[in-house]
Design a protein around this motif. Sequence first.
Motif, PDB file in Angstrom:
ATOM      1  N   ARG A  61       0.640  -1.276   0.084  1.00  0.00           N
ATOM      2  CA  ARG A  61      -0.220  -0.060  -0.094  1.00  0.00           C
ATOM      3  C   ARG A  61       0.700   1.201  -0.030  1.00  0.00           C
ATOM      4  O   ARG A  61       1.915   1.321   0.579  1.00  0.00           O
ATOM      5  N   ALA A 265     -10.882   2.288  -2.562  1.00  0.00           N
ATOM      6  CA  ALA A 265      -9.857   1.369  -2.456  1.00  0.00           C
ATOM      7  C   ALA A 265      -9.303   1.178  -0.920  1.00  0.00           C
ATOM      8  O   ALA A 265      -9.257   2.346  -0.185  1.00  0.00           O
ATOM      9  N   THR A 300      -9.868  -4.066   0.091  1.00  0.00           N
ATOM     10  CA  THR A 300     -10.146  -3.838  -1.312  1.00  0.00           C
ATOM     11  C   THR A 300      -8.947  -3.505  -2.165  1.00  0.00           C
ATOM     12  O   THR A 300      -8.152  -2.541  -1.566  1.00  0.00           O
ATOM     13  N   ASP A 301      -8.864  -3.855  -3.513  1.00  0.00           N
ATOM     14  CA  ASP A 301      -8.019  -3.407  -3.961  1.00  0.00           C
ATOM     15  C   ASP A 301      -8.391  -1.972  -4.774  1.00  0.00           C
ATOM     16  O   ASP A 301      -9.400  -1.374  -4.203  1.00  0.00           O
ATOM     17  N   GLY A 302      -7.559  -1.561  -5.643  1.00  0.00           N
ATOM     18  CA  GLY A 302      -7.859   0.085  -6.287  1.00  0.00           C
ATOM     19  C   GLY A 302      -9.291   0.144  -6.961  1.00  0.00           C
ATOM     20  O   GLY A 302      -9.526   1.284  -7.172  1.00  0.00           O
ATOM     21  N   ASP A 303      -9.747  -0.949  -7.559  1.00  0.00           N
ATOM     22  CA  ASP A 303     -10.895  -1.004  -7.953  1.00  0.00           C
ATOM     23  C   ASP A 303     -12.068  -1.302  -6.840  1.00  0.00           C
ATOM     24  O   ASP A 303     -13.353  -1.376  -7.499  1.00  0.00           O
ATOM     25  N   GLY A 304     -11.787  -1.394  -5.866  1.00  0.00           N
ATOM     26  CA  GLY A 304     -12.953  -1.669  -4.732  1.00  0.00           C
ATOM     27  C   GLY A 304     -13.376  -3.047  -4.591  1.00  0.00           C
ATOM     28  O   GLY A 304     -14.057  -3.206  -3.915  1.00  0.00           O
TER      29      GLY A 304
END
Length: 783
Positions: A61, A265, A300-304
């Motif tokens: 992160r 994110a 969650t990743d960069g796209d949620g």
Amino acid sequence: MHKRRETLLFLFALLIAVGALFSLPSRATVHSDGTPSTNAPEPPAALQIEVRSPTVQAEARTLVTDESPSAPRRTGSIQVRVLVGSGERQRPGADFPIRFEPMAGANPDFDTPVIRADRDGLATASGLRPGPVVVRAAQGASEYKPVEVVAGRTHRIDLHIAEVISITGKVVDTSDRPIAGATLEIVPLSVAAAQMPVAESGPDGSFSVPAALRPCLIGARAPGFYSNHLVETGVDDTLELTLVLTRGGGGVRGRVTDAQRRPIAGARVRIGTPRTEGFHALPHPSGRSAFRRAQTELRTDGDGWFHVFGLEPGTQPIMVRSRNHAPWSGSCTVHADTTVPVEIELQPGAVCSGTVLQHDGSPARGCRIGVRNGPDFLRVQALTARDGSYRLQGLPSGTVELIAKHRHHLRGDAGTRLELDAGETATWSPRLSGGVTFHARIVTDSTPPRPLAECALQVGVKADGLGAPLRMVHRITDRDGRIELRNVRPGPVVSLSLITGVPTPIHRSGIDATAGEYMLVVPDPGRATATVRGRVLAADGRPIPHCSAVLLVSRFPKQTCNPDPHTGAFEFGTLLAHTYRLRLQAPGFVPRVLEHTLEEGACWDADLVTLERAGWIAVPTGDIQPELRGAVELWVRDAQSIAVARIDCAGGAARSIPLAPGRYALEVRGAGIAHACMSVQVHGGKGTTVHPPIRRGVACVLTVALPGGLGAEPRVHLSVRCAGGTAVDRILPEAVGLLRSYRCALLPGTHTVEARVGDRTVQQEIEVPAGGKLPASYEIRVR
């Protein structure tokens, strides 16, 4: 002339090269410790977290701050060298996870970075804002070090973690086939902790965890499988373990968005039942204690998006946290070999800020303030800064109850209720309540009395207001044997437990904090001259591997030792005159408990103690319908109808704890489960597989009407018999009056109910109908 022309051409080329060099875009050089070089402009300050793991790749992160490239440097770095083990076994903590927690101004357990050490045991965090930071092991409470982050500097510290365990083993299915690629997870022995991935199983199902905090819990997870068992590692230096997973696990794949459907994110997602609900010990085939799996946490990743696998089919609670958004909680139904899609929308969170003051008007630094009720994960909390200021972000809308408690205040210091709307900003500036100062001194009963210095005391203090009913704090006595507690509620509210310093644990309660200095007189440790010794072997005369001897005083463990692996000999020394219990135990054997009263200077020779190999009861979970596994309760009762073990069917491996050879009764119970009871013979050294009838039943209420003149507390023994044998056989709980009600579930058909009170017995047939929304009621009169 020719040389002069060459010199001019060289100087001209040099000027062109220098001009080209200055026309290039400027770049910052970053050293190995994370600090940029002084001859280059700084990049935007950010917290760079590098994850180095050969087996499990945690999510890296980057937390971006609001600093610009031209701004002066306002962040610092910390480089930690992790050393695990003690003495000659001390080594670099390769791949060991380290957590960096802010001490003030933010929720200590929210959004804290975790970094894994490299192969040399080094973990570096850069871009940390100035202020106090606590560095500790991410797997749970351990040795920690406070560090003051200074802008533009890199702090280098050593973190020694002595209590570690090396774990090896295999992950297999119920048919003993290896499972490759399973994720191994470590769970600290803390009610608020979630799993942390530490390794993956190889092609043959084997795994290795070089260093984990001890004691802890370990479990495994794999796609298409599930297991609710987490095995306790104990306090050994090494452990070899086989983890069994059951086929039919499901998964959840979801997306977290805001109110405008934009992905979020880095949101924290927890799936599963909180540890505080139904957290009890379960049997494990290795003979060790096991526990129900706690929640699984991920981000969650960069796209949620988030994805979790290895969940047990059934209803799974979900909780979501994200900065500046209100907490969210819900649930979903997980199906076997299926990934369930989930859409989660977070609403804007409210904000509350203010300043917390002491009872004398001074700023309350380090005061914990936040939401009082609800699961710990969903509670919004913060610590006040040096000036007592705080800011709570992401509060839910509606009625919110806030509480402020200082770390040195043992009372419920301040509280309020606020009505908040989504995105609203509110203020609250409380003043903490005060109290009295409690003094205590620990001395020996010798002549003259001698103070006990550096003894650990556990102090229980009754709280009031919005605080907890009882708070436990720890203190160490000074060289005069004294301790001091400030801001204690007046009255008989204090209890003291002396943990160290004397051979026998001592507990006192009902101490009045306003009655002056409390003097606790304890036996002089110098008179601890009694000893206990003996030998422990198996029934065939062989030494027992992994055997342990535990000396207990009342219910408190006093000392623990491992008998000699070749002779089985053990010995405890420096004991006071007292009544002790000696517990000898080993995996796969029936434990034995001996009791003896020791005189001063005496020796209790337990001589030769033999342990009998234990058996166990196994129930194939494949015979149980998946929707009934979570509701069924299997209890093992001895010849006196006393419950000695419980078999858990929800975790995939339904097996009892080690049992002494003999005959037992296996009782089937549970909400909506037809009660049944069957006799089981357990043999030493092997398991007995049984197939109990587990079916849905009809809710029934049996009321026993007793005649007068039976005494104040007549004992009622009730049994229900059907064509297949005994369905229910247990003593009813005591109740007030002459009517005793008993709730159960029975199969439809004719049953015979027998009620016995003393020498009076009555039998009555009842007809249980099929179906029905209300419980069927029956009255049995004892004449």
